[in-house]
Write an enzyme that holds these catalytic residues in place. Structure first.
Site, PDB file in Angstrom:
ATOM      1  N   MET A 105     -11.864  -4.512   5.431  1.00 46.19           N
ATOM      2  CA  MET A 105     -11.279  -3.625   6.060  1.00 46.19           C
ATOM      3  C   MET A 105     -10.663  -4.159   7.509  1.00 46.19           C
ATOM      4  SD  MET A 105     -10.321  -1.284   4.185  1.00 46.19           S
ATOM      5  CE  MET A 105      -9.245  -0.200   5.394  1.00 46.19           C
ATOM      6  N   MET A 134     -11.756   5.583  -1.146  1.00 54.67           N
ATOM      7  CA  MET A 134     -12.562   6.146   0.133  1.00 54.67           C
ATOM      8  C   MET A 134     -13.057   7.382  -0.151  1.00 54.67           C
ATOM      9  SD  MET A 134      -9.593   4.326   2.464  1.00 54.67           S
ATOM     10  CE  MET A 134      -8.483   4.263   1.204  1.00 54.67           C
ATOM     11  N   HIS A 158      -1.242  -1.415  -4.319  1.00 55.64           N
ATOM     12  CA  HIS A 158      -2.617  -1.004  -3.747  1.00 55.64           C
ATOM     13  C   HIS A 158      -2.545   0.743  -3.622  1.00 55.64           C
ATOM     14  CE1 HIS A 158      -6.187  -1.467  -1.294  1.00 55.64           C
ATOM     15  NE2 HIS A 158      -5.508  -0.577  -0.309  1.00 55.64           N
ATOM     16  N   HIS A 178      -8.294   1.563  -4.315  1.00 56.62           N
ATOM     17  CA  HIS A 178      -9.295   1.659  -3.075  1.00 56.62           C
ATOM     18  C   HIS A 178      -9.764   3.096  -2.928  1.00 56.62           C
ATOM     19  CE1 HIS A 178      -9.870   0.690   1.606  1.00 56.62           C
ATOM     20  NE2 HIS A 178     -10.831   1.053   0.789  1.00 56.62           N
ATOM     21  N   SER A 202       0.765  -1.113   0.078  1.00 52.69           N
ATOM     22  CA  SER A 202      -0.006  -0.088  -0.099  1.00 52.69           C
ATOM     23  C   SER A 202       1.080   1.191   0.041  1.00 52.69           C
ATOM     24  CB  SER A 202      -1.014   0.049   1.348  1.00 52.69           C
ATOM     25  OG  SER A 202      -1.497   1.228   1.387  1.00 52.69           O
ATOM     26  N   ASP A 213      -4.526   4.005  -2.329  1.00 50.47           N
ATOM     27  CA  ASP A 213      -5.632   4.457  -1.257  1.00 50.47           C
ATOM     28  C   ASP A 213      -5.883   5.774  -1.659  1.00 50.47           C
ATOM     29  OD1 ASP A 213      -5.889   2.308   0.627  1.00 50.47           O
ATOM     30  OD2 ASP A 213      -3.968   2.663   1.437  1.00 50.47           O
ATOM     31  N   ASP A 258      -7.118  -5.616   4.467  1.00 51.32           N
ATOM     32  CA  ASP A 258      -6.322  -4.266   4.486  1.00 51.32           C
ATOM     33  C   ASP A 258      -6.572  -3.667   5.812  1.00 51.32           C
ATOM     34  OD1 ASP A 258      -5.110  -1.806   3.707  1.00 51.32           O
ATOM     35  OD2 ASP A 258      -7.157  -1.258   2.416  1.00 51.32           O
ATOM     36  N   MET A 283      -8.344   8.806  -0.658  1.00 49.55           N
ATOM     37  CA  MET A 283      -9.122   9.404   0.496  1.00 49.55           C
ATOM     38  C   MET A 283      -9.499  10.863   0.370  1.00 49.55           C
ATOM     39  SD  MET A 283      -6.600   7.834   3.849  1.00 49.55           S
ATOM     40  CE  MET A 283      -6.280   6.105   3.934  1.00 49.55           C
TER      41      MET A 283
HETATM   42  C1  DX5 Z   1      -6.408   2.466   5.399  1.00 47.40           C
HETATM   43  C2  DX5 Z   1      -5.969   1.944   3.871  1.00 47.40           C
HETATM   44  C3  DX5 Z   1      -4.822   1.022   4.088  1.00 47.40           C
HETATM   45  C4  DX5 Z   1      -3.489   1.400   4.749  1.00 47.40           C
HETATM   46  C5  DX5 Z   1      -2.961   0.209   5.240  1.00 47.40           C
HETATM   47  O1  DX5 Z   1      -7.371   3.227   5.281  1.00 47.40           O
HETATM   48  O2  DX5 Z   1      -6.964   1.462   3.428  1.00 47.40           O
HETATM   49  O3  DX5 Z   1      -4.415   0.424   2.507  1.00 47.40           O
HETATM   50  O4  DX5 Z   1      -2.577   1.885   3.808  1.00 47.40           O
HETATM   51  O5  DX5 Z   1      -1.984   0.489   5.973  1.00 47.40           O
HETATM   52  P1  DX5 Z   1      -1.342  -0.251   7.255  1.00 47.40           P
HETATM   53  O6  DX5 Z   1      -0.691  -1.587   6.478  1.00 47.40           O
HETATM   54  O7  DX5 Z   1       0.092   0.278   7.709  1.00 47.40           O
HETATM   55  O8  DX5 Z   1      -2.196  -0.596   8.270  1.00 47.40           O
HETATM   56 ZN    ZN Z   2      -6.511   0.489   1.216  1.00 44.77          ZN
END
Ligand code: DX5
Ligand code: ZN
Length: 226
Positions: free
Chosen positions: A138, A69, A34, A67, A9, A36, A174, A38
């Protein structure tokens, strides 16, 4: 058993050197990237937009697992598809019609995923199983890397494994994935393991060992290592 994949990620990467981080993490054994996204609204943090997906697309041939969010989500799906995503995952709370969002992702030629927050029940996806390619459990509340693994996600993985038996659906997990939690999540049915801080800690010289430790723990739990 579905093939195992380890997904770095890049939220946890050195953001000032994203291209290098992607190249190094994939060369070190990361299978799929991956990303993220946000929005500071659906989750309490702001990260990347579609231009980052486009930039990462230029530096790797690996699949990009995006992903989302963000809410609303539907109006951005086309842009993330055009930016080079291979898999686009949405949260059921991010739009009024989950089935419509998933159909749009597939119409654009991409794999469609649904992410379930720790408190979101599996019933949210029960009636869209024909419409998904991936289910993302999650194991932290979304928004930040480096949070502690929430153990109730193991029960959810077990339920999803039973619900999806015989179907062509990846089970992804994740949040808080480390060499310690990788075994239990793999034993509970996850075959795509996302990890941020556990992979990117220690600098690029450590990525290969970090990824190998997660992969080995998962393989052992799957009975693939003696
Ligand atoms: C959290 C993200 C994850 C995050 C995971 O909202 O969706 O992908 O990067 O990070 P770690 O592996 O550090 O928990
Ligand atoms: Zn994620």
């Amino acid at each position: 058993m579905r093939p195992l994949a380890i997904l770095p990620s890049v939220l946890a990467a050195d953001l000032a050197n994203m291209g290098e981080a992607v190249r190094e993490a994939t060369a070190a054994g990361g299978d799929i990237v991956h990303i993220d996204v946000m929005d500071g609204h659906f989750v309490p943090n702001i990260s990347f937009g579609q231009d980052m997906v486009r930039a990462i697309r230029r530096v790797t041939d690996r699949k990009l697992d995006v992903h989302l969010m963000i809410a609303p989500v539907d109006c951005y799906i086309e842009g993330f598809a055009a930016a080079g995503s291979d898999i686009i995952t949405v949260h059921p709370e991010a739009g009024p019609h989950l089935h419509r969002s998933l159909a749009l992702i597939r119409q654009l030629g991409k794999k469609a995923g649904v992410a379930l927050n720790p408190a979101t029940p599996v019933a949210a996806i029960e009636h869209v199983l024909d419409d998904v390619d991936l289910l993302l459990v999650m194991s932290v509340d979304p928004g930040f890397g480096g949070q502690a693994f929430i153990a109730s996600s193991l029960e959810k993985l077990n339920i999803l494994r039973a619900m999806t038996a015989g179907r062509d659906i990846e089970i992804e997990v994740d949040g808080g994935i480390t060499p310690e939690t990788a075994g239990p999540v793999a034993a509970a049915g996850a075959n795509w393991l996302v990890a941020g801080s556990a992979i990117f800690k220690g600098g690029s010289a450590a990525y290969a060992a970090n990824i190998a430790a997660i992969r080995k723990a998962a393989q052992r739990a799957r009975g693939e290592l003696v």
